[in-house]
Scaffold this motif. Structure first.
Motif, PDB file in Angstrom:
ATOM      1  N   CYS A 139      35.871  29.991  40.638  1.00 44.52           N
ATOM      2  CA  CYS A 139      35.358  31.044  41.525  1.00 44.52           C
ATOM      3  C   CYS A 139      34.189  31.746  40.854  1.00 44.52           C
ATOM      4  N   GLU A 140      33.397  32.462  41.631  1.00 42.52           N
ATOM      5  CA  GLU A 140      32.294  33.217  41.064  1.00 42.52           C
ATOM      6  C   GLU A 140      32.858  34.425  40.298  1.00 42.52           C
ATOM      7  N   PRO A 141      32.079  35.020  39.384  1.00 45.97           N
ATOM      8  CA  PRO A 141      32.612  36.101  38.553  1.00 45.97           C
ATOM      9  C   PRO A 141      33.265  37.241  39.338  1.00 45.97           C
ATOM     10  N   ALA A 142      32.602  37.729  40.383  1.00 46.28           N
ATOM     11  CA  ALA A 142      33.168  38.848  41.146  1.00 46.28           C
ATOM     12  C   ALA A 142      34.554  38.519  41.681  1.00 46.28           C
ATOM     13  N   SER A 143      34.763  37.276  42.084  1.00 44.19           N
ATOM     14  CA  SER A 143      36.042  36.858  42.645  1.00 44.19           C
ATOM     15  C   SER A 143      37.175  36.995  41.645  1.00 44.19           C
ATOM     16  N   ALA A 144      36.852  36.893  40.365  1.00 45.26           N
ATOM     17  CA  ALA A 144      37.870  36.951  39.320  1.00 45.26           C
ATOM     18  C   ALA A 144      38.288  38.376  38.985  1.00 45.26           C
ATOM     19  N   ALA A 145      37.645  39.360  39.585  1.00 48.30           N
ATOM     20  CA  ALA A 145      37.964  40.755  39.268  1.00 48.30           C
ATOM     21  C   ALA A 145      39.412  41.097  39.604  1.00 48.30           C
ATOM     22  N   GLY A 146      39.935  40.524  40.693  1.00 46.43           N
ATOM     23  CA  GLY A 146      41.319  40.790  41.061  1.00 46.43           C
ATOM     24  C   GLY A 146      42.291  40.282  40.018  1.00 46.43           C
ATOM     25  N   VAL A 147      42.084  39.051  39.559  1.00 45.27           N
ATOM     26  CA  VAL A 147      42.935  38.475  38.513  1.00 45.27           C
ATOM     27  C   VAL A 147      42.735  39.236  37.202  1.00 45.27           C
ATOM     28  N   ALA A 148      41.506  39.606  36.899  1.00 46.40           N
ATOM     29  CA  ALA A 148      41.241  40.398  35.688  1.00 46.40           C
ATOM     30  C   ALA A 148      42.027  41.705  35.735  1.00 46.40           C
ATOM     31  N   GLY A 149      42.059  42.308  36.905  1.00 47.55           N
ATOM     32  CA  GLY A 149      42.805  43.555  37.061  1.00 47.55           C
ATOM     33  C   GLY A 149      44.304  43.356  36.894  1.00 47.55           C
ATOM     34  N   LEU A 150      44.835  42.274  37.439  1.00 44.49           N
ATOM     35  CA  LEU A 150      46.267  41.985  37.299  1.00 44.49           C
ATOM     36  C   LEU A 150      46.638  41.732  35.844  1.00 44.49           C
ATOM     37  N   LEU A 151      45.798  40.999  35.132  1.00 45.52           N
ATOM     38  CA  LEU A 151      46.050  40.742  33.716  1.00 45.52           C
ATOM     39  C   LEU A 151      45.992  42.046  32.905  1.00 45.52           C
ATOM     40  N   LYS A 152      45.077  42.915  33.267  1.00 46.44           N
ATOM     41  CA  LYS A 152      44.978  44.218  32.603  1.00 46.44           C
ATOM     42  C   LYS A 152      46.240  45.044  32.852  1.00 46.44           C
ATOM     43  N   LEU A 153      46.694  45.079  34.107  1.00 48.57           N
ATOM     44  CA  LEU A 153      47.911  45.817  34.429  1.00 48.57           C
ATOM     45  C   LEU A 153      49.105  45.245  33.663  1.00 48.57           C
ATOM     46  N   ALA A 154      49.145  43.922  33.541  1.00 55.36           N
ATOM     47  CA  ALA A 154      50.248  43.286  32.813  1.00 55.36           C
ATOM     48  C   ALA A 154      50.238  43.696  31.338  1.00 55.36           C
ATOM     49  N   ARG A 155      49.054  43.736  30.746  1.00 58.00           N
ATOM     50  CA  ARG A 155      48.960  44.148  29.332  1.00 58.00           C
ATOM     51  C   ARG A 155      49.433  45.581  29.132  1.00 58.00           C
TER      52      ARG A 155
END
Length: 361
Positions: free
Chosen positions: A292-308
């Motif tokens: 996916c394009e970078p912006a699309s990954a923001a949701g997954v990036a956010g979920l990984l951040k919340l998990a940490r």
């Protein structure tokens, strides 16, 4: 118009006609958008601690979620007698507007910040014959000019997400998520730029619930890039900067809809860094096979951040991947390069293969 696609993909207007504004059959401009896959992500699910699914909107005709709203906006414009459309864009809106305008048989003008449109998106606009107008200003200035042009010129439709027809079309993705899962997810994560998409998803989930098709609606988890996070900081960004070009927006037009989605759903809107976005893009491609394009990954990036941080949502979670990775190839090309050539011998091939470590799992 009224030209159909042949096969299973009818397009969102014909599939969800009862949920959308009235559109005459002869005015429909469709490319068979919608029916995008919901992909299970087992490896990322382990990292997040929830059952993660990816709604891959990059599988739409112009490779982004914008096609859903554009088919409705352009069809309604045709029905109203518009001879052209105009939009401000960082890329995906321009690509969708140019394609659907070509389908509808009307002219298209896209106003973009100079030098700020990703290569893959600029190529699409040029291929469809739309007129690109670069301005010496940011996205917000481009949107102001586009609005004025639509108001002053007559018979020219503004097809940005401030056009309610765009929101109507984009809400159909929430219906598909509910149909695929059999019920709404517990949470839905997505990137937030101009904020039309989070507004549209929440509208769709509410309508689904109000129609008696579900008892609940998901928590809406929106994520902005740290360098373009006006909804997080509470103030507009005059010069937003992020590697995620699709959400490089300093003054979201659908601000109120996004904040309503957050508050009404018990969700959140937070920011992620460019480094977190790029790491999530890489994880999606390397571990799940989804580019996916970078912006699309923001949701997954956010979920990984919340998990940490021990705050990850539980249950079934859907992350919306808004556009295909080929939309913004420069980001990948800037971080890697093709290897030097080797001799055309079996020995050299084997030696080269031995130097490559297997992918981590």
């Amino acid at each position: 118009m009224g030209v159909r696609t042949v096969g299973g993909r009818r397009g969102v207007i014909r599939k969800y006609r009862d949920w959308l504004p009235e559109i005459p059959e002869e005015a429909i401009a469709s490319l068979g958008e919608g029916d995008t896959p919901l992909i299970e992500a087992p490896r990322l699910s382990e990292k997040i601690g929830a059952s993660l699914y990816l709604k891959f909107e990059g599988m739409n005709p112009t490779a982004s979620f914008k096609d859903r709203g554009m088919t409705v906006a352009l069809s309604r414009a045709v029905a109203a007698g518009s001879r052209a459309c105009v939009c401000a864009s960082t890329g995906n809106t321009a690509a969708a507007a140019s394609a659907y305008s070509a389908r509808a048989g009307i002219s298209c003008f896209v106003v973009v910040p100079a030098g700020k449109i990703a290569l893959g998106k600029a190529v699409q606009v040029l291929a469809h014959g739309a007129k690109i107008i670069q301005i010496e200003g940011n996205f917000d200035a481009a949107l102001r000019l586009s609005k004025t042009a639509a108001e002053e010129l007559g018979n020219v439709s503004l097809v940005n997400s401030v056009n309610p027809d765009r929101i109507e079309g984009q809400k159909t993705a929430s219906f598909e998520v509910c149909e695929s899962l059999g019920c709404p997810p517990d949470a839905l994560a997505l990137p937030v730029g101009n904020a039309g998409n989070i507004t549209a998803y929440w509208k769709g989930f509410k309508e689904w619930r109000e129609a008696g098709l579900a008892q609940a609606a998901p928590r809406m988890l929106g994520f902005q890039a740290e360098g373009a996070s006006p909804l997080v900081t509470g103030q507009d960004f005059e010069s937003p900067e992020t590697v995620a070009s699709a959400i490089r927006i300093g003054a979201p037009a659908s601000r109120e809809g996004a904040l309503a989605a957050m508050h009404e759903s018990g969700g959140l809107i937070e920011s992620v860094t460019d480094a977190e976005i790029l790491a999530a893009q890489e994880a999606l491609a390397h571990e799940e096979g989804v580019f996916c394009e970078p912006a699309s990954a923001a949701g997954v990036a956010g979920l990984l951040k919340l998990a940490r941080e021990g705050r990850a949502p539980e249950g079934v979670v859907v992350s919306v991947l808004t556009g295909h990775g080929l939309k913004d190839p420069d980001v990948i090309l800037s971080r890697t390069r093709l290897p030097d050539p080797i001799p055309a011998t079996f020995e050299a091939l084997v030696e080269s293969m031995r130097r490559v470590e297997p992918a981590a799992r």
